[in-house]
Design an enzyme around this catalytic site. Structure first.
Site, PDB file in Angstrom:
ATOM      1  N   GLN A 165       0.824  -1.197   0.000  1.00  0.00           N
ATOM      2  CA  GLN A 165       0.000   0.000   0.000  1.00  0.00           C
ATOM      3  C   GLN A 165       0.866   1.258   0.000  1.00  0.00           C
ATOM      4  O   GLN A 165       1.871   1.335   0.699  1.00  0.00           O
ATOM      5  CB  GLN A 165      -0.906  -0.013   1.235  1.00  0.00           C
ATOM      6  CG  GLN A 165      -2.034   0.987   1.186  1.00  0.00           C
ATOM      7  CD  GLN A 165      -3.006   0.766   2.338  1.00  0.00           C
ATOM      8  OE1 GLN A 165      -3.034  -0.294   2.949  1.00  0.00           O
ATOM      9  NE2 GLN A 165      -3.801   1.774   2.631  1.00  0.00           N
ATOM     10  N   SER A 193       4.373  -6.030   2.868  1.00  0.00           N
ATOM     11  CA  SER A 193       3.068  -5.915   3.519  1.00  0.00           C
ATOM     12  C   SER A 193       1.976  -6.534   2.645  1.00  0.00           C
ATOM     13  O   SER A 193       1.974  -7.750   2.430  1.00  0.00           O
ATOM     14  CB  SER A 193       2.780  -4.448   3.853  1.00  0.00           C
ATOM     15  OG  SER A 193       1.660  -4.331   4.718  1.00  0.00           O
ATOM     16  N   LEU A 194       1.063  -5.733   2.108  1.00  0.00           N
ATOM     17  CA  LEU A 194       0.017  -6.264   1.229  1.00  0.00           C
ATOM     18  C   LEU A 194       0.604  -7.108   0.097  1.00  0.00           C
ATOM     19  O   LEU A 194       0.031  -8.125  -0.306  1.00  0.00           O
ATOM     20  CB  LEU A 194      -0.800  -5.096   0.662  1.00  0.00           C
ATOM     21  CG  LEU A 194      -1.837  -5.313  -0.439  1.00  0.00           C
ATOM     22  CD1 LEU A 194      -1.246  -5.316  -1.830  1.00  0.00           C
ATOM     23  CD2 LEU A 194      -2.669  -6.580  -0.212  1.00  0.00           C
ATOM     24  N   ARG A 236      -9.188  -7.946   4.363  1.00  0.00           N
ATOM     25  CA  ARG A 236      -8.031  -7.421   5.108  1.00  0.00           C
ATOM     26  C   ARG A 236      -8.064  -5.901   5.125  1.00  0.00           C
ATOM     27  O   ARG A 236      -7.867  -5.261   6.164  1.00  0.00           O
ATOM     28  CB  ARG A 236      -6.736  -7.928   4.465  1.00  0.00           C
ATOM     29  CG  ARG A 236      -5.433  -7.453   5.112  1.00  0.00           C
ATOM     30  CD  ARG A 236      -4.261  -7.984   4.291  1.00  0.00           C
ATOM     31  NE  ARG A 236      -2.963  -7.731   4.892  1.00  0.00           N
ATOM     32  CZ  ARG A 236      -2.202  -6.670   4.662  1.00  0.00           C
ATOM     33  NH1 ARG A 236      -2.665  -5.714   3.834  1.00  0.00           N
ATOM     34  NH2 ARG A 236      -1.024  -6.521   5.230  1.00  0.00           N
ATOM     35  N   HIS A 292       0.867  -2.022  11.116  1.00  0.00           N
ATOM     36  CA  HIS A 292       1.960  -2.834  11.657  1.00  0.00           C
ATOM     37  C   HIS A 292       2.342  -2.424  13.088  1.00  0.00           C
ATOM     38  O   HIS A 292       3.502  -2.442  13.463  1.00  0.00           O
ATOM     39  CB  HIS A 292       3.171  -2.815  10.718  1.00  0.00           C
ATOM     40  CG  HIS A 292       2.859  -3.383   9.378  1.00  0.00           C
ATOM     41  ND1 HIS A 292       2.594  -4.720   9.175  1.00  0.00           N
ATOM     42  CD2 HIS A 292       2.708  -2.773   8.167  1.00  0.00           C
ATOM     43  CE1 HIS A 292       2.315  -4.919   7.904  1.00  0.00           C
ATOM     44  NE2 HIS A 292       2.360  -3.762   7.273  1.00  0.00           N
ATOM     45  N   GLN A 296       1.711 -10.743  10.642  1.00  0.00           N
ATOM     46  CA  GLN A 296       2.219  -9.572   9.917  1.00  0.00           C
ATOM     47  C   GLN A 296       1.419  -8.304  10.203  1.00  0.00           C
ATOM     48  O   GLN A 296       1.964  -7.197  10.204  1.00  0.00           O
ATOM     49  CB  GLN A 296       2.198  -9.864   8.415  1.00  0.00           C
ATOM     50  CG  GLN A 296       2.838  -8.811   7.545  1.00  0.00           C
ATOM     51  CD  GLN A 296       2.041  -8.566   6.273  1.00  0.00           C
ATOM     52  OE1 GLN A 296       0.949  -8.026   6.300  1.00  0.00           O
ATOM     53  NE2 GLN A 296       2.618  -8.969   5.148  1.00  0.00           N
TER      54      GLN A 296
END
Length: 316
Positions: A11, A93-94, A118, A202, A251
């Site tokens: 992202q 991440s994503l 998500r 996060h 994560q």
């Protein structure tokens, strides 16, 4: 052929006009059409025309990046010799979920539905537990941890969220804690950029999203990956569907160890990184981690030709 890692952005890499060249290819058109039907809105129209405020929303940007990352890999795979697979896949991440889709852990549409949920879970956590993030430039891990230790107050949340590359560490937490740490980091002589994000990704302010994602993942079947996947949470290889379930849930509230992940892949022989999808975010980070290992992007058919040419060059 060169030992290759395929890496997918997270992202923040989205922009109005993303995917324009990929959408000229029939296989990508079909994938985006499938995504639009699954999501219930015109994904191509949003990506090509915006507005940026709508595209940047967490639940929209994540499905957009997932879809076009998958499209870029599709286009690359079509041009490779039969039986070719990357040595590693990873994502920031994503982007880790895009990596799982191309590794066959779940289907494109099952992954798309998971990514959409998500994003929704993370948006709800942002609303319920407000926070922000800031990038500290020029500081090492010990220096950033020192800033955190000297500024975080009781009942505040503050953590290192993204360890992206040497001299770029992102902190995440409650707004008051991030602002205090930013002021201290600047006083210590480091440059600080407060990020335009909707929440404290996060960090433990995402705990409610972690719980809801865990429930969603528990209902899904995850296959073992067809080739090695590197996890953000510990920069290690995940070899089973069950281990991957655990890592993508963890994560949500843990640090993204991107610099460690890239160094691990290079240490295991990777000679070329390829970033399919949209933009050059990871290319820039990888250049700062290790200038000797190139990263090529795939946003068009011409980019694929350049990657295939590089891959097939005789090594040494």
């Amino acid at each position: 052929m060169k030992k290759t890692a395929i890496v997918f952005p997270g992202q923040g890499a989205q922009y109005v006009g993303m995917g324009a060249e990929l959408l000229q290819e029939p296989c990508c058109q079909e994938t985006v059409k499938t995504a639009s039907e699954c999501l219930g809105f015109d994904l191509a129209g949003l990506c090509l025309n915006g507005p940026i405020e709508e595209l940047t929303k967490t639940n929209n940007s994540q499905v957009a990046l997932y879809t076009f990352g998958y499209c870029g890999y599709q286009l690359l795979k079509k041009s490779m010799p039969e039986g070719w697979n990357p040595s590693f896949v990873a994502g920031l991440s994503l982007g880790e979920l895009t990596a799982l889709a191309v590794a066959g852990v779940f289907s494109f549409t099952d992954g798309l539905k998971l990514v959409r949920k998500r994003g929704e879970f993370m948006m709800k956590a942002c609303e319920d537990y407000p926070g922000t993030m800031a990038s500290i430039m020029g500081a090492g891990r010990e220096e950033v941890q020192s800033v955190i230790n000297r500024t975080v107050a009781a009942n505040e949340v503050l953590t290192m969220a993204n360890l992206n590359c040497p001299g770029q560490i992102v902190i995440s937490g409650t707004r008051r804690a991030v602002e205090a740490a930013a002021a201290q980091a600047e006083a210590d002589g480091f440059k600080v950029v407060v990020l335009q994000v909707s929440g404290a990704f996060h960090s433990h302010l995402m705990e409610s999203a972690r719980v809801r994602l865990a429930e969603e993942v528990a209902r899904m079947a995850f296959n073992d990956p067809e080739f090695p996947v590197i996890a953000n949470c510990d920069a290690g290889i995940k070899k089973s569907g069950s281990a991957i379930k655990e890592s993508i849930v963890t994560q949500i509230v843990s640090s993204v160890l991107w610099e460690d992940s890239v160094n691990f892949m290079i240490g295991n022989g990777v000679e070329l990184f390829v970033e399919p999808g949209c933009g050059k975010v990871l290319k820039g980070l990888i250049k700062r981690i290790n200038r000797a290992t190139p990263c090529l992007t795939v946003e068009s058919k011409q980019d694929v030709e350049a990657v295939v040419s590089s891959l097939c060059q005789h090594v040494g």
